[in-house]
Design a protein around this motif. Structure first.
Motif, short mmCIF file in Angstrom:
data_model
loop_
_atom_site.label_atom_id
_atom_site.label_comp_id
_atom_site.label_asym_id
_atom_site.label_seq_id
_atom_site.Cartn_x
_atom_site.Cartn_y
_atom_site.Cartn_z
N UNK A 1 -4.27 6.21 -10.09
CA UNK A 1 -3.81 4.90 -10.52
C UNK A 1 -4.99 4.12 -11.11
N UNK A 2 -4.68 3.29 -12.10
CA UNK A 2 -5.70 2.41 -12.67
C UNK A 2 -5.21 0.98 -12.55
N UNK A 3 -5.88 0.20 -11.71
CA UNK A 3 -5.51 -1.19 -11.53
C UNK A 3 -5.91 -1.99 -12.76
N UNK A 4 -4.90 -2.59 -13.45
CA UNK A 4 -5.20 -3.31 -14.69
C UNK A 4 -4.98 -4.81 -14.57
N UNK A 5 -4.48 -5.28 -13.41
CA UNK A 5 -4.30 -6.72 -13.28
C UNK A 5 -3.25 -7.08 -12.26
N UNK A 6 -2.68 -8.28 -12.45
CA UNK A 6 -1.76 -8.87 -11.48
C UNK A 6 -0.56 -9.48 -12.22
N UNK A 7 0.58 -9.47 -11.54
CA UNK A 7 1.81 -10.00 -12.13
C UNK A 7 2.46 -10.97 -11.17
N UNK A 8 3.12 -11.99 -11.71
CA UNK A 8 3.92 -12.88 -10.89
C UNK A 8 5.08 -13.43 -11.70
N UNK A 9 6.06 -13.97 -10.99
CA UNK A 9 7.18 -14.71 -11.58
C UNK A 9 7.01 -16.16 -11.17
N UNK A 10 7.05 -17.05 -12.12
CA UNK A 10 6.82 -18.46 -11.84
C UNK A 10 7.86 -19.06 -10.92
N UNK A 11 7.49 -20.13 -10.27
CA UNK A 11 8.40 -20.82 -9.35
C UNK A 11 9.66 -21.27 -10.09
N UNK B 1 0.82 -1.21 0.00
CA UNK B 1 0.00 0.00 0.00
C UNK B 1 0.86 1.27 0.00
N UNK B 2 1.98 1.22 0.71
CA UNK B 2 2.84 2.39 0.77
C UNK B 2 3.39 2.79 -0.60
N UNK B 3 3.84 1.79 -1.36
CA UNK B 3 4.34 2.08 -2.70
C UNK B 3 3.22 2.62 -3.57
N UNK B 4 2.04 2.04 -3.48
CA UNK B 4 0.90 2.53 -4.26
C UNK B 4 0.60 3.98 -3.91
N UNK B 5 0.62 4.30 -2.62
CA UNK B 5 0.34 5.67 -2.19
C UNK B 5 1.38 6.64 -2.73
N UNK B 6 2.65 6.24 -2.66
CA UNK B 6 3.71 7.14 -3.13
C UNK B 6 3.63 7.33 -4.64
N UNK B 7 3.33 6.27 -5.36
CA UNK B 7 3.13 6.41 -6.81
C UNK B 7 1.99 7.36 -7.11
N UNK B 8 0.86 7.13 -6.44
CA UNK B 8 -0.33 7.93 -6.70
C UNK B 8 -0.08 9.41 -6.45
N UNK B 9 0.74 9.70 -5.44
CA UNK B 9 1.00 11.09 -5.08
C UNK B 9 1.86 11.80 -6.10
N UNK B 10 2.58 11.04 -6.93
CA UNK B 10 3.53 11.68 -7.84
C UNK B 10 3.15 11.55 -9.32
N UNK B 11 2.09 10.85 -9.62
CA UNK B 11 1.72 10.65 -11.02
C UNK B 11 1.33 11.96 -11.69
N UNK B 12 0.51 12.73 -11.01
CA UNK B 12 0.01 13.96 -11.60
C UNK B 12 0.94 15.12 -11.26
N UNK B 13 1.27 15.90 -12.28
CA UNK B 13 2.18 17.03 -12.14
C UNK B 13 1.52 18.26 -12.77
N UNK B 14 2.09 19.44 -12.57
CA UNK B 14 1.53 20.63 -13.24
C UNK B 14 1.45 20.47 -14.76
N UNK B 15 2.41 19.74 -15.33
CA UNK B 15 2.39 19.52 -16.78
C UNK B 15 1.39 18.45 -17.19
N UNK B 16 1.09 17.50 -16.30
CA UNK B 16 0.14 16.42 -16.58
C UNK B 16 -0.84 16.28 -15.42
#
Length: 235
Positions: A162-172, A107-122
């Protein structure tokens, strides 16, 4: 180089298509992401400029490589995903170059990403993200435990930039195909639970690489991440 890349890309697409047909799926449901870790910009540009690459994605594991290669790849229209871990102090650098972060694992990484996605230019920018899940439980792999994936997905879905588009994993990491496939099936179950929970945009499954893509496609992968099958062994 071009002839070899064309041949290898064609072989990868043929493997994906055959696996999809064997699973009773439409091959067009599966996108190939070209994993470009340790590959020079000129090789990446050559691969992504081929006619067969028009429907592909590109993925980088390290933000340092995104930054280093970015200027040389300017002009390519291929969407770029971050498929490796993201540290907080590299978020701004990553956001300059990527269209999707597949490695959200807290959740912390998601929050930090969300806080920085939008900028004055975007000011209206929305970033696609995936929740990374450690389906194998191996301590060397990143991602949340399967039981924690849905709560994290719900949290991501509350963040408007943020737009949740799915899930990712690396196989065993094992030659036992049953174990690998069971892990991919577990990720599919997580995704299906998210869809049933009303997270309608979270449809993608990014799983499977050069050595196990057939197993991933059989279990529902919509994105397979392929590097060595196209570029050869990493140096």
């Amino acid at each position: 180089m071009e002839e070899q890349l064309t041949e290898r890309l064609g072989a990868v697409r043929a493997r994906v298509d055959a696996a999809a047909h064997a699973a009773g799926r439409d091959p067009d449901e599966v996108t190939v992401l070209l994993a470009t870790k340790n590959q020079p910009a000129e090789a990446i540009r050559a691969a992504l400029s081929l006619p067969g690459a028009a429907r592909m994605l590109r993925g980088e594991n390290r933000v340092q490589e995104l930054v280093a290669k970015g200027p040389a790849l300017t002009g390519l229209t291929t969407p770029t995903h971050l498929i490796g871990p993201l540290q907080s102090n590299k978020i701004n650098a990553a956001l300059r170059w990527v269209t999707c972060v597949e490695s959200v694992e807290s959740p912390g990484l998601a929050d930090r990403l969300a806080a920085r996605v939008q900028t004055p230019d975007e000011p209206d920018r929305t970033l696609d993200v995936m929740v990374q899940v450690n389906v194998s439980g191996e301590p060397t792999k990143h991602g949340v435990a399967p039981d924690d994936a849905l709560p994290l997905a719900r949290h991501v879905a509350t963040l408007p930039s943020l737009r949740l588009v799915g899930f990712m994993t690396i196989g065993a990491h094992t030659p036992d195909e049953t174990v690998v496939r069971t892990g991919f099936a577990a990720l599919r179950a997580v995704r299906d639970a998210a869809l049933a929970d009303g997270l309608a945009t979270a449809a993608h499954l990014s799983m499977g690489m050069s050595g196990d893509l057939e197993l991933a496609v059989a279990e529902g992968a919509t994105i397979v991440r392929v590097g060595t099958a196209v570029f050869g062994p990493r140096s």
